[in-house]
Design an enzyme around this catalytic site. Structure first.
Site, PDB file in Angstrom:
ATOM      1  N   LYS A  35     -52.766  -9.444  17.418  1.00  0.00           N
ATOM      2  CA  LYS A  35     -53.850 -10.195  16.834  1.00  0.00           C
ATOM      3  C   LYS A  35     -55.094  -9.493  16.575  1.00  0.00           C
ATOM      4  CE  LYS A  35     -55.332 -10.884  21.701  1.00  0.00           C
ATOM      5  NZ  LYS A  35     -55.334 -11.944  22.820  1.00  0.00           N
ATOM      6  N   TYR A 253     -85.973   4.116  14.966  1.00  0.00           N
ATOM      7  CA  TYR A 253     -86.650   2.801  14.946  1.00  0.00           C
ATOM      8  C   TYR A 253     -87.362   2.637  16.264  1.00  0.00           C
ATOM      9  CZ  TYR A 253     -84.848   1.520  10.314  1.00  0.00           C
ATOM     10  OH  TYR A 253     -84.407   1.551   9.157  1.00  0.00           O
TER      11      TYR A 253
HETATM   12  C1  LIG Z   1     -54.489 -11.302  23.953  1.00  0.00           C
HETATM   13  C2  LIG Z   1     -53.429 -11.674  24.571  1.00  0.00           C
HETATM   14  C3  LIG Z   1     -52.753 -10.740  25.481  1.00  0.00           C
HETATM   15  C4  LIG Z   1     -52.793  -9.403  25.378  1.00  0.00           C
HETATM   16  O1  LIG Z   1     -53.700  -9.070  26.354  1.00  0.00           O
HETATM   17  P1  LIG Z   1     -54.002  -7.510  26.822  1.00  0.00           P
HETATM   18  O2  LIG Z   1     -55.082  -7.684  27.602  1.00  0.00           O
HETATM   19  O3  LIG Z   1     -54.759  -6.846  25.231  1.00  0.00           O
HETATM   20  O4  LIG Z   1     -53.044  -6.965  26.853  1.00  0.00           O
HETATM   21  C5  LIG Z   1     -51.549 -11.443  25.879  1.00  0.00           C
HETATM   22  N1  LIG Z   1     -51.363 -12.821  26.094  1.00  0.00           N
HETATM   23  C6  LIG Z   1     -52.242 -13.526  25.249  1.00  0.00           C
HETATM   24  C7  LIG Z   1     -52.082 -15.151  25.594  1.00  0.00           C
HETATM   25  C8  LIG Z   1     -53.121 -13.117  24.801  1.00  0.00           C
HETATM   26  O5  LIG Z   1     -54.135 -13.948  24.026  1.00  0.00           O
END
Ligand SMILES: *Cc1c(COP(=O)(O)O)cnc(C)c1O
Length: 363
Positions: A35, A253
């Site tokens: 994702k 800054y």
């Molecule tokens: C993002 C996600 C994962 C992966 O999580 P990590 O901590 O990056 O391993 C697994 N299951 C779901 C439902 C997620 O949204």
């Protein structure tokens, strides 16, 4: 010449980390969670390194389309399922499996016209209270889905809120196992933290994300090196200027840093418009210059940061600066260490790398 900042993606590291996930998973199949454009690494870029996975899990339909365009014929799971009825048409067309976490999504399925019934993952809210049906509503939802001609097969899943701490999954696992005990179907559990610490937890499918990119999910308790993970991204730039300060000279800054004595500092082509965090503590965050550990000074601005050159007296314009990942000299600066020093997580830094940062494929 383009600005020197670039992100190198290490395909060998992705493949290595996937193998680590596989060995931790035992007989369970592995979803590579990609994702958010593969946690900021670029879906197209990571595909070659992760194509040994059993499937890809993501949220955005256009990312699912991109995977099919890359030639991936295997399973793809939409982790948040459909957002509107129209999304289900694409699920039918691209053969996407999708999560059902809410009754409204069952209503959408019931309205959807398809010749090919879908595989769905019914999600339980076992205690995290974001997505999923509560345990007492789970069975009724399962029965409703099971009666729909649009549904071919129902799998069961839940997501852990505290897998990175000792016994953090105990209660949720009990709730899930109890409420699904006599339901058929494959199970999906275990994000990276659960997978590394506990294994597959009797699931058929595990869902590692951040570990595939080489970051430890339970830092600072355990480092990536402890888990045998290799960083999949190096964010690198170089010094574009060097300043010799006198005692009392201010930097950047707000003049938030003032040299206590004569000091050489370097100016790096990297800023918050590249995705580097703007909020850094007064003591700075770690960075490597010519492979030597030093720290940032003063405020992070849009296009530039300033670093202490005291430990690297030979550094000059053009010296390589490693913001995180692997330096050409071989030293590694874990992204978790940088994130931790700035009060955030490796996840946020990875996902935040800006589109203007060139992505380069390394080995
Ligand atoms: C993002 C996600 C994962 C992966 O999580 P990590 O901590 O990056 O391993 C697994 N299951 C779901 C439902 C997620 O949204």
């Amino acid at each position: 010449m383009p600005r020197p900042i670039h992100a190198t993606l290490h395909l060998d590291a992705l493949t290595h980390n996937l193998a680590r996930a596989r060995s931790a998973a035992g007989d369970a199949r592995v979803w590579a969670v990609v994702k958010a454009n593969a946690y900021g690494h670029g879906l197209n870029q990571v595909f070659e390194g992760l194509r040994g996975a059993d499937g890809f899990a993501l949220l955005d339909l256009d990312e699912a389309q991109r995977l099919r365009d890359l030639g991936w014929r295997g399973p793809i799971l939409l982790l948040e399922g459909a957002f509107e009825v129209r999304d289900l048409e694409l699920c039918s067309r691209l053969d996407l499996w999708h999560v059902v976490h809410h009754e409204a999504q069952i209503d959408m399925l019931a309205m959807h016209k398809t010749h090919a019934p879908h595989r769905v993952f019914l999600k339980m809210n076992s205690g995290m209270n974001r997505l999923g049906l509560r345990p007492e509503a789970f069975r009724a939802a399962w029965s409703r889905l099971n009666a729909l001609p649009q549904v071919a097969e129902i799998s069961l899943m839940t997501h852990f809120s505290d897998a990175d701490v000792l016994d953090g999954t105990l209660q949720q696992r009990q709730v899930f196992e109890h409420a699904t005990a006599d339901l058929p179907g494959e199970r999906s559990l275990s994000n990276s933290a659960a997978l590394l610490r506990l294994g597959a937890c009797n699931a058929d499918w595990v869902r590692p994300g951040v570990m595939l990119y080489g970051a430890s999910p339970d830092h600072p308790e355990h480092s990536a090196a402890h888990w045998g993970l290799q960083p999949a991204m190096t964010l690198q730039s170089s010094l574009v200027a060097v300043q010799q300060l006198q005692a009392g000279d201010a930097v950047g800054y707000g003049s938030s840093y003032m040299a206590p004595s004569a000091q050489r500092i370097g100016v790096v082509a990297c800023g918050y418009a590249d995705g580097y965090m703007r909020h850094t503590p007064p003591q700075g965050v770690p960075v490597l210059v010519d492979g030597v550990l030093t720290r940032t000074l003063g405020r992070v601005s849009m296009d530039l940061i300033t670093v202490d050159l005291t430990p690297v007296p030979l550094a000059a314009v053009g010296s390589v600066v490693t913001l995180w990942g692997q330096s050409p000299q071989g030293a590694v600066l874990p992204i978790e260490d940088v994130a931790h020093a700035a009060g955030t997580l490796s996840y946020e830094l990875m996902c935040g790398v800006a589109p203007r940062v060139r992505k380069v494929l390394g080995s």
